[in-house]
Design a protein around this motif. Structure first.
Motif, PDB file in Angstrom:
ATOM      1  N   CYS A  34       0.826  -1.210   0.000  1.00  0.00           N
ATOM      2  CA  CYS A  34       0.000   0.000   0.000  1.00  0.00           C
ATOM      3  C   CYS A  34       0.862   1.263   0.000  1.00  0.00           C
ATOM      4  CB  CYS A  34      -0.924   0.026   1.215  1.00  0.00           C
ATOM      5  SG  CYS A  34      -2.321  -1.090   1.094  1.00  0.00           S
ATOM      6  N   SER A  35       2.058   1.173   0.577  1.00  0.00           N
ATOM      7  CA  SER A  35       2.936   2.344   0.615  1.00  0.00           C
ATOM      8  C   SER A  35       3.573   2.624  -0.733  1.00  0.00           C
ATOM      9  CB  SER A  35       4.018   2.162   1.673  1.00  0.00           C
ATOM     10  OG  SER A  35       4.966   1.199   1.241  1.00  0.00           O
TER      11      SER A  35
ATOM     12  N   ILE B  39      11.287  -1.417   7.354  1.00  0.00           N
ATOM     13  CA  ILE B  39      10.065  -2.208   7.188  1.00  0.00           C
ATOM     14  C   ILE B  39       8.916  -1.535   7.918  1.00  0.00           C
ATOM     15  CG2 ILE B  39       8.952  -4.405   7.768  1.00  0.00           C
ATOM     16  CD1 ILE B  39      11.672  -5.757   7.293  1.00  0.00           C
ATOM     17  N   SER B  40       9.192  -1.105   9.143  1.00  0.00           N
ATOM     18  CA  SER B  40       8.169  -0.443   9.952  1.00  0.00           C
ATOM     19  C   SER B  40       7.730   0.876   9.318  1.00  0.00           C
ATOM     20  CB  SER B  40       8.739  -0.207  11.347  1.00  0.00           C
ATOM     21  OG  SER B  40       7.733   0.003  12.257  1.00  0.00           O
ATOM     22  N   LYS B  41       8.685   1.627   8.781  1.00  0.00           N
ATOM     23  CA  LYS B  41       8.370   2.914   8.152  1.00  0.00           C
ATOM     24  C   LYS B  41       7.423   2.723   6.972  1.00  0.00           C
ATOM     25  CE  LYS B  41      10.915   5.482   5.066  1.00  0.00           C
ATOM     26  NZ  LYS B  41      12.139   6.100   4.581  1.00  0.00           N
ATOM     27  N   TYR B  42       7.752   1.798   6.080  1.00  0.00           N
ATOM     28  CA  TYR B  42       6.908   1.587   4.907  1.00  0.00           C
ATOM     29  C   TYR B  42       5.569   0.951   5.280  1.00  0.00           C
ATOM     30  CZ  TYR B  42      10.586   3.119   1.818  1.00  0.00           C
ATOM     31  OH  TYR B  42      11.504   3.880   1.166  1.00  0.00           O
TER      32      TYR B  42
ATOM     33  N   ILE C  96       0.981   8.421  -5.647  1.00  0.00           N
ATOM     34  CA  ILE C  96       1.551   9.706  -5.245  1.00  0.00           C
ATOM     35  C   ILE C  96       2.603   9.513  -4.158  1.00  0.00           C
ATOM     36  CG2 ILE C  96       1.024  11.918  -4.162  1.00  0.00           C
ATOM     37  CD1 ILE C  96      -1.702  11.767  -5.614  1.00  0.00           C
ATOM     38  N   VAL C  97       2.316   8.669  -3.173  1.00  0.00           N
ATOM     39  CA  VAL C  97       3.268   8.432  -2.086  1.00  0.00           C
ATOM     40  C   VAL C  97       4.545   7.786  -2.617  1.00  0.00           C
ATOM     41  CG1 VAL C  97       3.654   7.042  -0.010  1.00  0.00           C
ATOM     42  CG2 VAL C  97       1.573   8.356  -0.240  1.00  0.00           C
TER      43      VAL C  97
ATOM     44  N   ILE D 279       3.433   3.837   6.546  1.00  0.00           N
ATOM     45  CA  ILE D 279       2.948   4.646   5.418  1.00  0.00           C
ATOM     46  C   ILE D 279       1.795   3.917   4.740  1.00  0.00           C
ATOM     47  CG2 ILE D 279       3.546   5.538   3.131  1.00  0.00           C
ATOM     48  CD1 ILE D 279       6.382   6.052   4.253  1.00  0.00           C
ATOM     49  N   GLY D 280       1.949   2.614   4.555  1.00  0.00           N
ATOM     50  CA  GLY D 280       0.892   1.816   3.937  1.00  0.00           C
ATOM     51  C   GLY D 280      -0.381   1.793   4.764  1.00  0.00           C
ATOM     52  N   ILE D 281      -0.230   1.752   6.090  1.00  0.00           N
ATOM     53  CA  ILE D 281      -1.407   1.773   6.974  1.00  0.00           C
ATOM     54  C   ILE D 281      -2.178   3.081   6.788  1.00  0.00           C
ATOM     55  CG2 ILE D 281      -2.116   1.932   9.398  1.00  0.00           C
ATOM     56  CD1 ILE D 281       0.089  -0.155  10.002  1.00  0.00           C
ATOM     57  N   VAL D 282      -1.459   4.190   6.708  1.00  0.00           N
ATOM     58  CA  VAL D 282      -2.117   5.493   6.512  1.00  0.00           C
ATOM     59  C   VAL D 282      -2.846   5.518   5.172  1.00  0.00           C
ATOM     60  CG1 VAL D 282      -1.697   7.963   6.181  1.00  0.00           C
ATOM     61  CG2 VAL D 282      -0.536   6.743   8.021  1.00  0.00           C
TER      62      VAL D 282
END
Length: 165
Positions: A8-9, A24-27, A82-83, A30-33
């Motif tokens: 999703c990110s 991994i946590s960062k992406y 876009i992300v 971002i995907g969760i958002v």
């Protein structure tokens, strides 16, 4: 589940899986958002359609929910694209230019989510205002008709009195 959120990110799952836990946590975050925005878009579009066509008490949910899911998928795809184009390697000006479509999309999503909720929240006030205006118009119209009929009857009574006299 992390793989889905990484997808999703807009990042490559294979590449991110090779990175450390922080990346991994960062992406994944971002995907969760991005996913949450799409998920909320499904509800807002479905609610908006049921509100706009005023069919809350009917069985048209089977029609509005698929449209809401399509809308959510469109938002997910746009936001994901876009992300994924925003990079920290770009200069600040380029990052700002690349984030303008995301801000515009966020603004559009905000309006789509906010408008039906605003209508629902202020529904009683709007209905009261409409009722008051309609009541005023009806009252004014009634008074004009009543005054006209009263003058007509007064004229008839005066004519009858003159005839009697």
């Amino acid at each position: 589940m992390k793989e889905f959120f990484i997808w999703c990110s807009g990042a490559s799952v294979k590449i991110v899986k090779k990175c450390d836990d922080k990346e991994i946590s960062k992406y994944a975050n971002i995907g969760i958002v991005v996913f949450c925005i799409a998920f909320l878009s499904i509800f807002s579009a479905t609610y908006f359609l049921s509100f706009a066509f005023n069919t809350e008490n009917t069985d048209f949910l089977w029609l509005y929910l698929p449209i809401g899911i399509i809308w959510g998928f469109i938002i997910l795809s746009l936001d994901r694209a876009i992300v994924s184009t925003i990079s920290k390697n770009d200069t600040l000006n380029v990052q700002i230019l690349k984030s303008i479509p995301r801000v515009a999309l966020a603004f559009m999503i905000g309006i789509v989510v906010e408008t039906p909720l605003e209508f629902k929240i202020f529904e009683k006030e709007v209905n009261n205002e409409i009722f008051n205006k309609v009541e005023k118009i009806v009252k004014t119209d009634f008074e004009k008709n009543f005054q006209g009929k009263l003058k007509l009857w007064e004229t008839k009574v005066n004519d009858a009195e003159k005839t009697y006299s």
